[in-house]
Scaffold this motif. Structure first.
Motif, PDB file in Angstrom:
ATOM      1  N   LEU A  10       0.837  -1.427  -0.006  1.00 49.21           N
ATOM      2  CA  LEU A  10      -0.013   0.016   0.054  1.00 49.21           C
ATOM      3  C   LEU A  10       0.775   1.140   0.105  1.00 49.21           C
ATOM      4  N   PRO A  11       0.305   2.374  -0.760  1.00 49.38           N
ATOM      5  CA  PRO A  11       0.981   3.518  -0.624  1.00 49.38           C
ATOM      6  C   PRO A  11       1.014   3.981   0.945  1.00 49.38           C
ATOM      7  N   ASN A  13       0.686   6.839   2.517  1.00 51.58           N
ATOM      8  CA  ASN A  13      -0.399   7.589   3.057  1.00 51.58           C
ATOM      9  C   ASN A  13      -1.844   7.114   2.962  1.00 51.58           C
ATOM     10  N   THR A  14      -2.060   5.799   2.570  1.00 44.55           N
ATOM     11  CA  THR A  14      -3.281   5.202   2.771  1.00 44.55           C
ATOM     12  C   THR A  14      -4.018   5.165   4.017  1.00 44.55           C
ATOM     13  N   GLU A  18     -10.011   4.904   2.994  1.00 45.58           N
ATOM     14  CA  GLU A  18      -9.871   4.627   1.656  1.00 45.58           C
ATOM     15  C   GLU A  18      -9.652   3.136   1.250  1.00 45.58           C
ATOM     16  N   PHE A  22     -12.240   1.581  -1.713  1.00 46.41           N
ATOM     17  CA  PHE A  22     -11.641   0.671  -2.546  1.00 46.41           C
ATOM     18  C   PHE A  22     -12.148  -0.604  -2.801  1.00 46.41           C
ATOM     19  N   ASP A  67      -3.720  -2.314  -9.670  1.00 44.61           N
ATOM     20  CA  ASP A  67      -2.991  -1.057  -9.477  1.00 44.61           C
ATOM     21  C   ASP A  67      -3.511  -0.112  -8.283  1.00 44.61           C
ATOM     22  N   TYR A  68      -2.930   0.321  -7.262  1.00 46.38           N
ATOM     23  CA  TYR A  68      -3.680   1.159  -6.260  1.00 46.38           C
ATOM     24  C   TYR A  68      -2.776   2.130  -5.859  1.00 46.38           C
ATOM     25  N   GLY A  69      -2.737   3.618  -6.211  1.00 48.40           N
ATOM     26  CA  GLY A  69      -1.746   4.712  -5.972  1.00 48.40           C
ATOM     27  C   GLY A  69      -0.520   4.499  -6.791  1.00 48.40           C
ATOM     28  N   GLY A  70      -0.551   3.644  -7.789  1.00 47.44           N
ATOM     29  CA  GLY A  70       0.520   3.661  -8.606  1.00 47.44           C
ATOM     30  C   GLY A  70       1.464   2.285  -8.312  1.00 47.44           C
ATOM     31  N   ARG A  71       0.923   1.522  -7.369  1.00 42.61           N
ATOM     32  CA  ARG A  71       1.466   0.119  -6.695  1.00 42.61           C
ATOM     33  C   ARG A  71       0.753  -0.962  -6.967  1.00 42.61           C
TER      34      ARG A  71
END
Length: 83
Positions: A10-11, A13-14, A18, A22, A67-71
């Motif tokens: 996870l990014p 800042n998740t 959020e 999702f 993909d979630y937040g670019g990851r």
């Protein structure tokens, strides 16, 4: 009954909210939590989400690698904590 899914990569800042938002379109979400470092309070980049038992396997299969937040997420059934 609920099944707990591990959600990794996870990014930083998740938030739990959020993560909940999702997963909600894919099935019944009962709760979610982000694991944080005890000393700093910062996210450790993974969390857990409790979902309806009937949705768990399908959600893990559909969302693993998404993909979630670019990851790309890692999603699988959580293993019981080893003591």
């Amino acid at each position: 009954m609920a099944t707990t899914l591990y959600v990794g990569n996870l990014p930083w800042n998740t938030t739990a909210e959020e993560l909940n938002e999702f997963f909600a379109p894919y099935g019944q979400v009962e709760s979610s939590r982000i694991i944080t470092d005890r000393e700093t309070g910062r996210s450790r980049g993974f969390g857990f989400i409790e979902v309806g038992e009937a949705d768990a396997a399908r959600m893990a299969e559909e969302l693993n690698g998404m993909d979630y937040g670019g990851r790309p997420l890692t999603v699988n059934e959580a293993k019981p904590k080893q003591i």
